[in-house]
Design a protein around this motif. Structure first.
Motif, PDB file in Angstrom:
ATOM      1  N   ALA A   1       0.826  -1.206   0.000  1.00  0.00           N
ATOM      2  CA  ALA A   1       0.000   0.000   0.000  1.00  0.00           C
ATOM      3  C   ALA A   1       0.860   1.255   0.000  1.00  0.00           C
ATOM      4  CB  ALA A   1      -0.932  -0.012   1.214  1.00  0.00           C
ATOM      5  N   PHE A   2       1.878   1.265   0.839  1.00  0.00           N
ATOM      6  CA  PHE A   2       2.752   2.443   0.880  1.00  0.00           C
ATOM      7  C   PHE A   2       3.539   2.589  -0.422  1.00  0.00           C
ATOM      8  CE2 PHE A   2       2.270   2.178   5.588  1.00  0.00           C
ATOM      9  CZ  PHE A   2       1.814   3.476   5.777  1.00  0.00           C
ATOM     10  N   LYS A   3       3.931   1.471  -0.993  1.00  0.00           N
ATOM     11  CA  LYS A   3       4.636   1.505  -2.282  1.00  0.00           C
ATOM     12  C   LYS A   3       3.762   2.120  -3.363  1.00  0.00           C
ATOM     13  CE  LYS A   3       7.248  -1.574  -5.364  1.00  0.00           C
ATOM     14  NZ  LYS A   3       7.648  -2.997  -5.604  1.00  0.00           N
ATOM     15  N   ALA A   4       2.450   1.858  -3.301  1.00  0.00           N
ATOM     16  CA  ALA A   4       1.513   2.362  -4.302  1.00  0.00           C
ATOM     17  C   ALA A   4       1.405   3.886  -4.283  1.00  0.00           C
ATOM     18  CB  ALA A   4       0.133   1.749  -4.092  1.00  0.00           C
ATOM     19  N   VAL A   5       1.760   4.500  -3.162  1.00  0.00           N
ATOM     20  CA  VAL A   5       1.695   5.965  -3.084  1.00  0.00           C
ATOM     21  C   VAL A   5       3.091   6.593  -3.054  1.00  0.00           C
ATOM     22  CG1 VAL A   5      -0.589   6.035  -2.044  1.00  0.00           C
ATOM     23  CG2 VAL A   5       1.418   5.867  -0.555  1.00  0.00           C
ATOM     24  N   GLY A   6       4.088   5.824  -3.505  1.00  0.00           N
ATOM     25  CA  GLY A   6       5.409   6.389  -3.704  1.00  0.00           C
ATOM     26  C   GLY A   6       6.395   6.212  -2.576  1.00  0.00           C
ATOM     27  N   ALA A   7       5.985   5.553  -1.486  1.00  0.00           N
ATOM     28  CA  ALA A   7       6.913   5.316  -0.382  1.00  0.00           C
ATOM     29  C   ALA A   7       7.837   4.151  -0.727  1.00  0.00           C
ATOM     30  CB  ALA A   7       6.156   5.031   0.910  1.00  0.00           C
ATOM     31  N   VAL A   8       8.880   3.986   0.087  1.00  0.00           N
ATOM     32  CA  VAL A   8       9.857   2.922  -0.135  1.00  0.00           C
ATOM     33  C   VAL A   8       9.815   1.975   1.062  1.00  0.00           C
ATOM     34  CG1 VAL A   8      12.266   2.369  -0.603  1.00  0.00           C
ATOM     35  CG2 VAL A   8      11.298   4.543  -1.411  1.00  0.00           C
ATOM     36  N   PRO A   9       9.049   0.878   0.962  1.00  0.00           N
ATOM     37  CA  PRO A   9       8.942  -0.031   2.109  1.00  0.00           C
ATOM     38  C   PRO A   9      10.159  -0.933   2.260  1.00  0.00           C
ATOM     39  CG  PRO A   9       7.618  -0.847   0.287  1.00  0.00           C
ATOM     40  CD  PRO A   9       8.192   0.476  -0.157  1.00  0.00           C
ATOM     41  N   THR A  10      10.503  -1.235   3.494  1.00  0.00           N
ATOM     42  CA  THR A  10      11.535  -2.220   3.789  1.00  0.00           C
ATOM     43  C   THR A  10      10.979  -3.170   4.832  1.00  0.00           C
ATOM     44  OG1 THR A  10      13.786  -2.569   4.613  1.00  0.00           O
ATOM     45  CG2 THR A  10      12.582  -0.727   5.543  1.00  0.00           C
ATOM     46  N   SER A  11      11.347  -4.443   4.733  1.00  0.00           N
ATOM     47  CA  SER A  11      10.733  -5.450   5.614  1.00  0.00           C
ATOM     48  C   SER A  11      11.705  -5.941   6.673  1.00  0.00           C
ATOM     49  CB  SER A  11      10.211  -6.630   4.797  1.00  0.00           C
ATOM     50  OG  SER A  11      11.267  -7.232   4.066  1.00  0.00           O
ATOM     51  N   VAL A  12      12.455  -5.036   7.307  1.00  0.00           N
ATOM     52  CA  VAL A  12      13.294  -5.464   8.428  1.00  0.00           C
ATOM     53  C   VAL A  12      12.383  -6.061   9.488  1.00  0.00           C
ATOM     54  CG1 VAL A  12      15.078  -3.745   7.999  1.00  0.00           C
ATOM     55  CG2 VAL A  12      13.211  -3.192   9.553  1.00  0.00           C
ATOM     56  N   THR A  13      12.900  -6.990  10.258  1.00  0.00           N
ATOM     57  CA  THR A  13      12.074  -7.638  11.274  1.00  0.00           C
ATOM     58  C   THR A  13      11.695  -6.645  12.361  1.00  0.00           C
ATOM     59  OG1 THR A  13      13.916  -8.334  12.664  1.00  0.00           O
ATOM     60  CG2 THR A  13      13.293  -9.805  10.860  1.00  0.00           C
ATOM     61  N   SER A  14      10.684  -7.007  13.124  1.00  0.00           N
ATOM     62  CA  SER A  14      10.242  -6.139  14.212  1.00  0.00           C
ATOM     63  C   SER A  14      11.378  -5.856  15.189  1.00  0.00           C
ATOM     64  CB  SER A  14       9.054  -6.787  14.936  1.00  0.00           C
ATOM     65  OG  SER A  14       9.346  -8.124  15.290  1.00  0.00           O
ATOM     66  N   SER A  15      12.211  -6.850  15.435  1.00  0.00           N
ATOM     67  CA  SER A  15      13.319  -6.676  16.372  1.00  0.00           C
ATOM     68  C   SER A  15      14.376  -5.707  15.854  1.00  0.00           C
ATOM     69  CB  SER A  15      13.974  -8.031  16.658  1.00  0.00           C
ATOM     70  OG  SER A  15      13.040  -8.948  17.184  1.00  0.00           O
ATOM     71  N   GLU A  16      14.412  -5.513  14.542  1.00  0.00           N
ATOM     72  CA  GLU A  16      15.405  -4.627  13.933  1.00  0.00           C
ATOM     73  C   GLU A  16      14.867  -3.225  13.670  1.00  0.00           C
ATOM     74  OE1 GLU A  16      17.630  -8.112  11.271  1.00  0.00           O
ATOM     75  OE2 GLU A  16      15.888  -7.058  10.487  1.00  0.00           O
ATOM     76  N   ALA A  17      13.585  -3.007  13.933  1.00  0.00           N
ATOM     77  CA  ALA A  17      12.942  -1.750  13.542  1.00  0.00           C
ATOM     78  C   ALA A  17      13.518  -0.539  14.280  1.00  0.00           C
ATOM     79  CB  ALA A  17      11.441  -1.846  13.782  1.00  0.00           C
ATOM     80  N   TYR A  18      13.762  -0.681  15.576  1.00  0.00           N
ATOM     81  CA  TYR A  18      14.295   0.452  16.346  1.00  0.00           C
ATOM     82  C   TYR A  18      15.647   0.886  15.789  1.00  0.00           C
ATOM     83  CZ  TYR A  18      16.120   3.267  20.178  1.00  0.00           C
ATOM     84  OH  TYR A  18      16.661   4.299  20.907  1.00  0.00           O
ATOM     85  N   GLN A  19      16.515  -0.088  15.549  1.00  0.00           N
ATOM     86  CA  GLN A  19      17.842   0.229  15.031  1.00  0.00           C
ATOM     87  C   GLN A  19      17.743   0.868  13.643  1.00  0.00           C
ATOM     88  OE1 GLN A  19      20.477  -3.136  14.871  1.00  0.00           O
ATOM     89  NE2 GLN A  19      22.232  -1.939  14.188  1.00  0.00           N
TER      90      GLN A  19
END
Length: 338
Positions: free
Chosen positions: A175-193
């Motif tokens: 969905a975010f890609k459809a509006v021009g964003a750049v999604p990345t699928s880092v794991t939840s544990s890696e999100a803060y970093q």
């Protein structure tokens, strides 16, 4: 007399060993730390142990048995008996349940999320696909709609999503890609970093995860009503392990699922009630997007992604349209009966 005493002692010892051998112990692979997202697993273990007088127990491991993206693989080879995973971690392995991750499905609350997940999990296509991994879908981990936390100037116009680096998986990422964003699928544990190092500008999570993985501590704003969708994270059991249970053990497990989910919903409800207090305490601005912006987002993301998903599933021999229609019908039936 000595022989009689010896035989009695031997019989007692043999019975003790037999009783110990009869006990069933399962290893359960989850990740992170104990939080709202895992409360139904904790409650399930508690209930099963109670109902079997401690003869069927579960050892819940937070990351000690497997990485979260490898939990389904671990189940398939019998490395452990139960595990939790999220569909977006390996969409090719669990294609059927990704219908539940389509953006803007219109699921309004956790009870509805349980209803639609249960309906899809019980569909033969889902059962058959999971059986390829020696996995049986046991229960969902219902989560509310995801929303963003971010730093800097709040993004409350769709044009501001262009080029935005966002941690988002599955249908939300699409969905975010459809509006021009750049999604990345880092794991939840890696999100803060990822947020701390600037790899991403924003993170899409449900409330409990923003708390558990610390992203709320770096946030300057939160989109309170974007609600693009959620992720689907089932709890599965190894089929061989499930079938090897005694009738009483299987009954204890199966009958505990509704109770465990009720506990989860109650616990999560308390967290949601406190969420505004958390935002205020941490000085996070609550951003409300206009109805027009949300409608524009939905128009660009929901219909095209849904139609592409259906076509892709049908091309692979899966009943994509039927699965989507099942979600819509289940929502209507649930609302009609409540």
């Amino acid at each position: 007399m000595k022989n009689i005493l010896g035989l009695t002692a031997l019989a007692t010892l043999t019975c003790a060993f037999a009783a110990e051998a009869m006990a069933t112990e399962w290893n359960v692979s989850v990740w992170g730390k104990r939080r709202a997202f895992t409360e139904h697993v904790e409650k399930l273990a508690e209930l099963v142990s109670e109902k079997t007088d401690g003869e069927f127990t579960m050892n819940i491991s937070y990351g000690g048995l497997s990485k979260n993206r490898e939990n389904l693989d671990g189940i398939s080879i019998g490395a452990f008996e139960m595990a939790q995973f999220c569909a977006g971690y390996h969409r090719d392995k669990n294609r059927v349940i990704t219908v539940l991750e389509l953006p803007f499905l219109g699921v309004a609350n956790l009870e509805e999320e349980v209803a639609v997940s249960s309906a899809v999990y019980n569909h033969p296509a889902a059962t058959d696909e999971m059986a390829q991994w020696n996995a049986k879908l046991l229960m969902t981990s219902p989560m509310p709609q995801y929303n963003l936390v971010g730093t800097g100037t709040p993004r409350d116009e769709l044009a501001e999503f262009e080029g935005m680096r966002v941690r988002a998986t599955g249908g939300i990422g699409e969905a975010f890609k459809a509006v021009g964003a750049v999604p990345t699928s880092v794991t939840s544990s890696e999100a803060y970093q990822a947020m701390e190092s600037g790899v991403v500008d924003t993170v899409a999570f449900a409330q409990h995860a923003h708390l558990s993985f610390g992203t709320i501590n770096r946030a300057e704003w939160w989109t309170a009503n974007l609600n693009p969708g959620t992720v689907n994270c089932p709890v599965v059991v190894n089929i061989d392990a499930y079938e090897s249970l005694s009738d009483a053990e299987r009954e204890a497990l199966d009958s505990s699922v509704p109770e465990a989910l009720d506990h989860y919903l109650s616990n999560y409800g308390q967290l949601l009630k406190k969420w505004d207090e958390v935002l205020e305490e941490k000085g996070v601005e609550k951003v409300e997007l206009s109805d027009e912006v949300i409608a524009e987002f939905r128009a660009k993301a929901a219909d095209p992604i849904r139609e592409n998903w259906i076509a892709e599933m049908e091309s692979q021999g899966l009943p994509g349209q039927e699965l989507y229609d099942l979600v819509v019908k289940t929502l209507a039936d649930h609302r009609g009966g409540s």
